[in-house]
Design a protein around this motif. Structure first.
Motif, PDB file in Angstrom:
ATOM      1  N   SER A  15       0.892 -12.905   6.350  1.00 37.66           N
ATOM      2  CA  SER A  15       0.625 -12.953   5.044  1.00 37.66           C
ATOM      3  C   SER A  15       1.238 -13.960   4.226  1.00 37.66           C
ATOM      4  O   SER A  15       2.191 -14.656   4.871  1.00 37.66           O
ATOM      5  CB  SER A  15       0.728 -11.749   4.382  1.00 37.66           C
ATOM      6  OG  SER A  15       2.096 -11.351   4.093  1.00 37.66           O
ATOM      7  N   LYS A  17       3.306 -13.179   1.911  1.00 37.03           N
ATOM      8  CA  LYS A  17       4.387 -12.669   1.530  1.00 37.03           C
ATOM      9  C   LYS A  17       5.363 -12.063   2.591  1.00 37.03           C
ATOM     10  O   LYS A  17       6.494 -12.452   2.610  1.00 37.03           O
ATOM     11  CB  LYS A  17       4.190 -11.226   0.769  1.00 37.03           C
ATOM     12  CG  LYS A  17       3.516 -11.618  -0.660  1.00 37.03           C
ATOM     13  CD  LYS A  17       4.564 -12.221  -1.692  1.00 37.03           C
ATOM     14  CE  LYS A  17       3.852 -12.411  -2.921  1.00 37.03           C
ATOM     15  NZ  LYS A  17       4.731 -12.882  -3.844  1.00 37.03           N
ATOM     16  N   GLU A  35       5.395  -7.513  -3.976  1.00 38.57           N
ATOM     17  CA  GLU A  35       5.647  -8.333  -5.316  1.00 38.57           C
ATOM     18  C   GLU A  35       6.830  -9.194  -5.556  1.00 38.57           C
ATOM     19  O   GLU A  35       6.705 -10.155  -6.129  1.00 38.57           O
ATOM     20  CB  GLU A  35       5.276  -7.347  -6.478  1.00 38.57           C
ATOM     21  CG  GLU A  35       3.947  -6.654  -6.623  1.00 38.57           C
ATOM     22  CD  GLU A  35       3.892  -5.611  -7.800  1.00 38.57           C
ATOM     23  OE1 GLU A  35       4.602  -5.584  -8.529  1.00 38.57           O
ATOM     24  OE2 GLU A  35       2.902  -5.058  -7.764  1.00 38.57           O
ATOM     25  N   GLU A  39       7.257 -16.314  -1.684  1.00 41.39           N
ATOM     26  CA  GLU A  39       5.977 -16.838  -1.081  1.00 41.39           C
ATOM     27  C   GLU A  39       6.322 -17.506   0.257  1.00 41.39           C
ATOM     28  O   GLU A  39       7.254 -18.164   0.474  1.00 41.39           O
ATOM     29  CB  GLU A  39       5.344 -17.922  -1.796  1.00 41.39           C
ATOM     30  CG  GLU A  39       4.582 -17.499  -2.943  1.00 41.39           C
ATOM     31  CD  GLU A  39       3.393 -16.700  -2.848  1.00 41.39           C
ATOM     32  OE1 GLU A  39       2.537 -17.093  -1.730  1.00 41.39           O
ATOM     33  OE2 GLU A  39       2.982 -15.697  -3.572  1.00 41.39           O
ATOM     34  N   LEU A 181      -2.737  -9.097  -1.726  1.00 38.64           N
ATOM     35  CA  LEU A 181      -1.963 -10.268  -1.178  1.00 38.64           C
ATOM     36  C   LEU A 181      -2.938 -11.062  -0.274  1.00 38.64           C
ATOM     37  O   LEU A 181      -3.774 -10.432   0.279  1.00 38.64           O
ATOM     38  CB  LEU A 181      -0.898  -9.989  -0.398  1.00 38.64           C
ATOM     39  CG  LEU A 181      -0.721  -8.808   0.626  1.00 38.64           C
ATOM     40  CD1 LEU A 181      -1.304  -9.130   1.883  1.00 38.64           C
ATOM     41  CD2 LEU A 181       0.848  -8.190   0.520  1.00 38.64           C
TER      42      LEU A 181
END
Length: 248
Positions: A15, A17, A35, A39, A181
């Protein structure tokens, strides 16, 4: 075909994240943690730099998830499923058309729904059969149903790819539903009985309130990254319910 069985030989998820398995496991216990995570951009060292630069965000996730699962030059039919596809590339094209009165032919070609599957085929050098799906909410399970059909037709293995890059927040579209996401999940599926997947019609909408949105793949990943991993769980959508059962 309301019920079928198969085995997942290997799988991998990435992902924008979660950069490693520890991060995925932390997310599985508390999805809100994503959250605050920085990145993550896949490095893709197995691709030449020129090819990497042409890949959009969704394509980078797809290649990072799937490439390590297959041996070099191993041919394999692919089932690709995505709700959002390269939606942000499409919005960029619209803005370019409004601003410059023209669009890049390359960007346009890479924005269509099956472009990610085409990029995989070309960069892998694999001309095996490929299927691109966009199936309302339950595209994740539908992709496995399609893979099962290919196995029944004689395929030794099928690569299932599920990818979504939600519309960026900068595009303030009214009533749009965004996945929490960006993610990609890849599965090497073979004939077997480790997993049983059952489909049933969903109850009347007014009688249930726990329906899943289109990112059912994230729910599956959360179930697998939990300790212990879930061996049976239901995925309720608007029109169909899917029951996953593991006995491997």
């Amino acid at each position: 075909m309301n019920e079928f069985t198969f085995s997942i030989a290997r799988w991998r998820a990435v992902s924008n994240k979660m950069a490693d398995e520890a991060a995925w496991r932390a997310w599985a216990q508390n999805p809100a943690l994503a959250e605050a995570m920085p990145e993550h951009k896949p490095a893709l060292p197995f691709l030449p730099a020129l090819q990497r630069r042409r890949l959009g965000a969704a394509a980078r996730l797809l290649f990072d998830a799937a490439w390590p699962l297959l041996d070099a030059q191993q041919p394999c039919p692919v089932v690709f499923a995505s709700h959002d596809g390269e939606i942000n590339r499409s919005f960029e094209l619209w803005l370019s058309l409004l601003r410059d009165k023209e669009v890049s032919p390359t960007s346009f070609g890479l924005s269509v729904h099956n472009a990610l599957l085409g990029q995989w085929s070309m960069l892998r050098g694999d001309m095996s059969e490929g299927t691109a799906l966009c199936v309302a909410e339950d595209g994740f399970e539908t992709a496995f149903a399609e893979a099962y059909a290919l196995l029944c037709d004689g395929a030794e293995s099928v690569l299932v790819l599920v990818v979504d890059e939600p519309l960026l927040a900068q595009y303030d579209v009214v009533s749009v539903v965004r996945a929490p996401l960006a993610y990609a999940a890849a599965f090497v599926v073979r004939a077997g009985g480790d997993w049983r997947l059952s489909c049933q019609p969903a109850p009347i909408a007014s009688e249930h309130h726990d329906v899943l949105p289109y990112w059912g793949a994230l729910n599956w990943l959360q179930a697998q990254y939990q300790t212990p991993a879930a061996v049976a769980f239901r995925q309720p959508y608007q029109t169909r319910n899917w029951l996953w059962q593991y006995s491997g």
